[in-house]
Design an enzyme around this catalytic site. Structure first.
Site, PDB file in Angstrom:
ATOM      1  N   ASP A   1      -3.333  23.811  -8.464  1.00 47.66           N
ATOM      2  CA  ASP A   1      -3.739  22.893  -9.302  1.00 47.66           C
ATOM      3  C   ASP A   1      -3.283  23.278 -10.618  1.00 47.66           C
ATOM      4  O   ASP A   1      -3.526  23.974 -11.305  1.00 47.66           O
ATOM      5  CB  ASP A   1      -5.477  22.870  -9.247  1.00 47.66           C
ATOM      6  CG  ASP A   1      -5.735  21.633 -10.165  1.00 47.66           C
ATOM      7  OD1 ASP A   1      -5.274  21.254 -11.243  1.00 47.66           O
ATOM      8  OD2 ASP A   1      -7.112  21.015 -10.141  1.00 47.66           O
TER       9      ASP A   1
ATOM     10  N   ARG B   1       0.640  -1.275  -0.093  1.00 46.81           N
ATOM     11  CA  ARG B   1      -0.013  -0.272  -0.031  1.00 46.81           C
ATOM     12  C   ARG B   1       0.850   1.190  -0.057  1.00 46.81           C
ATOM     13  O   ARG B   1       0.479   2.217  -0.521  1.00 46.81           O
ATOM     14  CB  ARG B   1      -0.989   0.007   1.239  1.00 46.81           C
ATOM     15  CG  ARG B   1      -2.034   0.991   0.997  1.00 46.81           C
ATOM     16  CD  ARG B   1      -2.778   1.398   2.353  1.00 46.81           C
ATOM     17  NE  ARG B   1      -2.858   0.549   3.116  1.00 46.81           N
ATOM     18  CZ  ARG B   1      -2.326   0.543   4.508  1.00 46.81           C
ATOM     19  NH1 ARG B   1      -1.404   1.344   4.731  1.00 46.81           N
ATOM     20  NH2 ARG B   1      -2.651  -0.441   5.460  1.00 46.81           N
TER      21      ARG B   1
HETATM   22  C1  LIG Z   1     -10.316  17.188 -14.308  1.00 44.47           C
HETATM   23  C2  LIG Z   1      -9.675  17.819 -13.283  1.00 44.47           C
HETATM   24  C3  LIG Z   1      -9.617  17.546 -11.979  1.00 44.47           C
HETATM   25  C4  LIG Z   1      -9.934  16.214 -11.426  1.00 44.47           C
HETATM   26  O1  LIG Z   1      -9.388  15.223 -12.130  1.00 44.47           O
HETATM   27  P1  LIG Z   1     -10.019  13.644 -11.872  1.00 44.47           P
HETATM   28  O2  LIG Z   1      -8.911  12.805 -12.278  1.00 44.47           O
HETATM   29  O3  LIG Z   1     -11.078  13.636 -13.055  1.00 44.47           O
HETATM   30  O4  LIG Z   1     -10.496  13.345 -10.584  1.00 44.47           O
HETATM   31  C5  LIG Z   1      -8.945  18.305 -11.023  1.00 44.47           C
HETATM   32  N1  LIG Z   1      -8.636  19.691 -11.218  1.00 44.47           N
HETATM   33  C6  LIG Z   1      -8.618  19.944 -12.733  1.00 44.47           C
HETATM   34  C7  LIG Z   1      -8.421  21.528 -13.069  1.00 44.47           C
HETATM   35  C8  LIG Z   1      -9.274  19.173 -13.532  1.00 44.47           C
HETATM   36  O5  LIG Z   1      -9.359  19.647 -14.835  1.00 44.47           O
END
Ligand SMILES: *Cc1c(COP(=O)(O)O)cnc(C)c1O
Length: 413
Positions: free
Chosen positions: A209, A84
């Site tokens: 992000d 894990r």
């Molecule tokens: C798609 C996306 C996510 C989430 O990703 P998943 O793998 O679909 O959970 C997070 N942040 C941004 C900016 C995204 O475009």
């Protein structure tokens, strides 16, 4: 930092470096600022010497890891203690991400959304205050408004263009500032260095992000962020076949991130990690095409009478262009387009006519996509007069995509 930026830009423009086949089975990942992004993506996290010379790290399946003898068991002398927590397959990807992001350490998690939630949980506790950008990915907002609030974290949303004025919103208990640049759906750029300076002056951490730019086109930690996270589902995978997230942290944020990741019991199956590594090797090459075709389609759309506005920071007309040019070395294939007002019927005719654009969520794969965007959950919703669309420009021939959009406009009438 300015030196790093210049190096990166110069590398983008320079001719591809000479690649020589190495017959010696040495570790391929030795971080060096002089390497270009393609060289790094090819080598990062690979150790052919540890697997009989085979180029790729194999899929290690396993929970139990056996100790060689009782002495090792009693003294915890084992590199991988439990499936894990880590394995050679997992480590191949985390080593690569750590190198690409210029981080102290990184973890992989089951989705991009989980990268957001785990990163936030690693920096926040009950009684803390979070400043969250209003243009954040909607499911990230949902987590803040439900789970974080329920656990006693105060959340306020700020406008993406705030820059250094973020300090006016900081409180004594502000622990984190979350950024996403460009933001979801409307692609508003953020001044990450200015926000990071202001946040750090008051003891808060900065999270970014970075899914849109990927570490190939923007390295948040070089610009002052403490945590950089990505939906690996998008460009790292590149083939719309897995869900995965990555979180990379600097030395200040890494111990708490590593602890939270372990405490939550997060792990990713080895097949998905293998696919992420496979995608990673070609990511810079794919991004070059997404970037070039995306800008070509965006410029063409700007010239169309049916279009009110194109939201793409690499276009000179975009309000975020100067920031994009200053901090980023490229753009991905995702942008917004606001059409002039049309009836629902005409919009449906347009969407059905652009057959090369699949209608579906997510993006970052090889294929072109379209969705209709809604910003109604925001504190300040985007004031669109006509429909707001989000396009993902894939790896198809760009002439075909433009011709397809042209037939869409014919159907729009
Ligand atoms: C798609 C996306 C996510 C989430 O990703 P998943 O793998 O679909 O959970 C997070 N942040 C941004 C900016 C995204 O475009």
């Amino acid at each position: 930092m300015p030196g790093l930026r210049n190096t990166r830009k110069t590398r983008e423009m320079a001719a591809p470096p000479q690649v020589r086949f190495q017959n010696t089975l040495v570790s391929m990942s030795s971080p060096s600022d002089s390497k270009g992004p393609n060289t790094r993506l090819v080598a990062a996290g690979r150790h052919p010497d540890r697997q009989h010379g085979f180029v790729n790290t194999p899929v290690y399946r396993g929970s139990t890891v056996l100790h060689a003898n009782a002495d090792d068991l009693l003294h915890h002398r084992i590199k991988f203690s439990y499936g894990r927590r880590n394995s050679p397959t997992i480590e191949a990807l985390t080593d690569a991400i750590t190198e690409l992001e210029g981080a102290a350490g990184s973890v992989v998690v089951p989705s991009g959304l989980n990268a957001v939630t785990t990163a936030l949980l690693s920096v926040l506790k009950s009684g803390d205050h979070l400043l969250m950008v209003d243009t954040v990915y909607q499911p990230s907002r949902h987590f803040c408004d439900t789970v974080l609030r329920r656990y006693g974290v105060e959340v306020n949303y700020y406008a993406p263009g705030i820059g250094a004025a973020i300090s006016d919103l900081m409180r004594p208990n502000t622990r984190a500032v979350f950024t996403e640049s460009p933001g979801s759906l409307t692609f508003d750029m953020q001044d990450i260095p200015a926000i990071a300076n202001a946040a750090h002056a008051q003891g808060a951490l900065v999270l970014t992000d970075n899914t849109w730019a990927t570490p190939v086109y923007f390295k948040p930690l070089d610009f002052g962020a403490d945590i950089s996270l990505n939906a690996g589902t998008k460009y790292i995978s590149g083939h719309s076949d897995i869900l995965l997230g990555t979180i990379a942290a600097n030395a200040a944020a890494w111990p708490a991130l590593s602890d939270m990741h372990g405490a939550l019991g997060l792990t990713v199956g080895p097949d998905d990690i293998y696919l992420a590594l496979r995608g990673l090797r070609t990511m810079a090459l794919r991004l070059e095409r997404h970037y070039a075709s995306g800008v070509a389609v965006a410029r063409w759309l700007e010239s169309r009478p049916e279009v009110a506005r194109v939201l793409h920071p690499a276009l000179e007309s975009d309000p975020g262009h100067a920031l994009w040019k200053r901090d980023f070395s490229g753009a991905s294939g995702l942008f917004g387009v606001e059409l002039k007002p049309v009836s629902q019927d005409r919009l449906i005719a347009f969407l059905d006519a652009i057959s090369l654009f699949g209608m579906g969520y997510s993006w970052g794969g090889y294929e072109s996509l379209v969705v209709v965007a809604s910003t109604k959950d925001r504190v300040t919703p985007y004031a669109a007069e006509g429909p707001l669309l989000r396009l993902h420009i894939g790896l198809e021939d760009v002439e075909d995509l433009i011709a397809n959009l042209e037939s869409g406009f014919a159907a729009l009438g």
